[in-house]
Every structure is written in C-alpha cells, then in structure tokens.
Scaffold this motif. Structure first.
Motif, PDB file in Angstrom:
ATOM      1  N   UNK A   5      12.652  46.996 -56.656  1.00 17.91           N
ATOM      2  CA  UNK A   5      12.629  46.379 -55.252  1.00 17.91           C
ATOM      3  C   UNK A   5      11.029  46.690 -54.453  1.00 17.91           C
ATOM      4  N   UNK A   6      10.764  45.528 -53.779  1.00 14.31           N
ATOM      5  CA  UNK A   6       9.792  45.710 -53.400  1.00 14.31           C
ATOM      6  C   UNK A   6       8.878  46.746 -52.920  1.00 14.31           C
ATOM      7  N   UNK A   7       9.535  47.253 -51.849  1.00 13.64           N
ATOM      8  CA  UNK A   7       9.979  48.112 -50.380  1.00 13.64           C
ATOM      9  C   UNK A   7       9.735  49.490 -51.227  1.00 13.64           C
ATOM     10  N   UNK A   8       9.540  49.827 -52.939  1.00 14.49           N
ATOM     11  CA  UNK A   8       9.789  50.805 -53.398  1.00 14.49           C
ATOM     12  C   UNK A   8       8.583  50.751 -54.473  1.00 14.49           C
ATOM     13  N   UNK A   9       8.769  49.851 -55.133  1.00 16.04           N
ATOM     14  CA  UNK A   9       7.244  49.420 -56.350  1.00 16.04           C
ATOM     15  C   UNK A   9       6.468  48.976 -56.027  1.00 16.04           C
ATOM     16  N   UNK A  10       5.746  48.090 -54.386  1.00 12.83           N
ATOM     17  CA  UNK A  10       4.711  47.679 -53.909  1.00 12.83           C
ATOM     18  C   UNK A  10       3.769  48.930 -53.215  1.00 12.83           C
ATOM     19  N   UNK A  11       2.856  49.333 -53.290  1.00 11.40           N
ATOM     20  CA  UNK A  11       2.719  50.314 -52.320  1.00 11.40           C
ATOM     21  C   UNK A  11       0.894  49.640 -52.283  1.00 11.40           C
ATOM     22  N   UNK A  12       0.689  49.609 -50.495  1.00 10.79           N
ATOM     23  CA  UNK A  12      -0.318  49.744 -50.198  1.00 10.79           C
ATOM     24  C   UNK A  12      -1.768  50.520 -51.234  1.00 10.79           C
ATOM     25  N   UNK A  13      -2.900  49.739 -51.409  1.00 12.26           N
ATOM     26  CA  UNK A  13      -3.574  49.889 -52.459  1.00 12.26           C
ATOM     27  C   UNK A  13      -4.595  50.782 -51.806  1.00 12.26           C
ATOM     28  N   UNK A  14      -5.296  52.197 -53.106  1.00  6.50           N
ATOM     29  CA  UNK A  14      -6.150  52.478 -52.218  1.00  6.50           C
ATOM     30  C   UNK A  14      -7.384  52.852 -53.693  1.00  6.50           C
ATOM     31  N   UNK A  15      -8.413  53.788 -53.267  1.00  3.07           N
ATOM     32  CA  UNK A  15      -9.493  53.490 -54.285  1.00  3.07           C
ATOM     33  C   UNK A  15      -9.504  54.779 -55.845  1.00  3.07           C
TER      34      UNK A  15
END
Length: 193
Positions: A5-15
């Motif tokens: 589920x891209x809404x669950x598995x895809x997240x905003x990048x971070x350092x």
C-alpha cells in the motif's frame, strides 16, 4: 503482494543517521534495466528498513553501472554490497572477468552474491511488507527516490504454477521485475533480518 500500500509503505525522505547500518543490492541488466537499491535499518525498536535510493537504467556497461553506484554512495559507510548471483558467473569470452569482479575493480567492494532462492526471498519481502492498522510495516520506501520500485512492485503477480513465486511472464510478456528482484536480494541478506 497483497500488503503493498503506497500510502503505508512510501514515506517522506529524511536524513538517515550515520550510525544506522546501510547496504545496497543490484539486479543486473544491460539490454533490460539494471537496478541498484540502497537500504538503511533503524537499529532500535521494530528495526524498520528504509529503501532510500535507487539507480535504474538500461544500456550501461558493467563499468558504467559500477561508476553510477560508486558516485551515488560517496562518503557513505556501506556494510554490504549484494549482487545478483548471475554477476558472479564466469564469462565465456576469453579472459573477461565476471561482472562482479568488474564491479569490485571499479570500487564496488566487497561484494557478496544475493540469495537466489526465489520462494524464500519473496517470503522475506512479504514479511517486511506486512502491516496492520496497529503496526507499521518494517519496509518503508522514500517517496520520489525509488520511482521504479514503487511503480513495479504492485505489478508483480503470483506464478500460476507456483503461488510462492512471482510470475516471470504475464500474458506472454516478460514482467518488469528488476527493482523487485533488487529488493529481494537486499532484504534477504543477514544484514536485514
């Protein structure tokens, strides 16, 4: 992958913190695209695994692929480089080193072959994707950094002759499995349990 589920598995990048283990994996291709994925694991709590970078392309020679990987990994401490097992095969051309050796000579070193048991590898992928409303998945993919992985994962279907495997062909057409195969290699190594 029913849990994808891209809404669950895809997240905003971070350092990514420097102390997190990082590794990469490669699915080889020349006429078909090669895919390299970079992974990092939070060593605390549920130890989520992040896929934070992707390189993908066709028509690149072995040396060119290795340079793309070396350039993208500059100044990172990569603990493992997992390659498509076919990259370790001896070449039939006289005196040509294996593709893995070409990568190593170009600075992608040390390298290890990925586990090529497809059924086990896909089971690992399914386990890291699993989630419930109460528990986030272990696998998380950085938004906009891994477009081919996000695009091709939902297109993978069960092999009608082996439901534990992914179909290589769908309706007579080869599936675009390069990024999912790189994911399978990357998740199946000891650095990722």
């Amino acid at each position: 992958f029913e849990d994808w589920n891209p809404e669950v598995h895809v997240v905003e990048p971070f350092e990514i913190p420097e102390h997190w283990p990082r590794w990469l994996s490669v699915d080889y291709g020349y006429a078909a695209p090669f895919c390299a994925l970079w992974f990092a694991r939070d060593p605390e709590g549920e130890r989520p695994i992040y896929v934070y970078r992707e390189r993908y392309g066709a028509g690149l020679r072995d040396e060119e692929q290795a340079k793309v990987i070396v350039d993208a990994s500059e100044d990172e401490r990569i603990v493992a480089r997992v390659l498509d097992p076919s990259m370790f095969n001896a070449r039939t051309e006289s005196g040509r080193p294996s593709i893995a050796q070409v990568y190593a000579d170009a600075g992608v070193w040390p390298v290890i072959p990925g586990h090529n048991n497809r059924r086990t590898g896909w089971a690992v992928c399914r386990r890291t994707m699993a989630w419930t409303p109460e528990q986030a998945p272990r696998l998380r993919i950085f938004k906009d950094r891994c477009p081919n992985l996000v695009r091709t994962l939902p297109a993978m279907v069960h092999d009608p002759l082996d439901p534990e495997d992914v179909a290589d062909k769908l309706h007579g057409t080869k599936t675009e499995d390069h990024a999912p195969d790189a994911l399978r290699y990357g998740l199946s190594i000891e650095a990722a349990p």
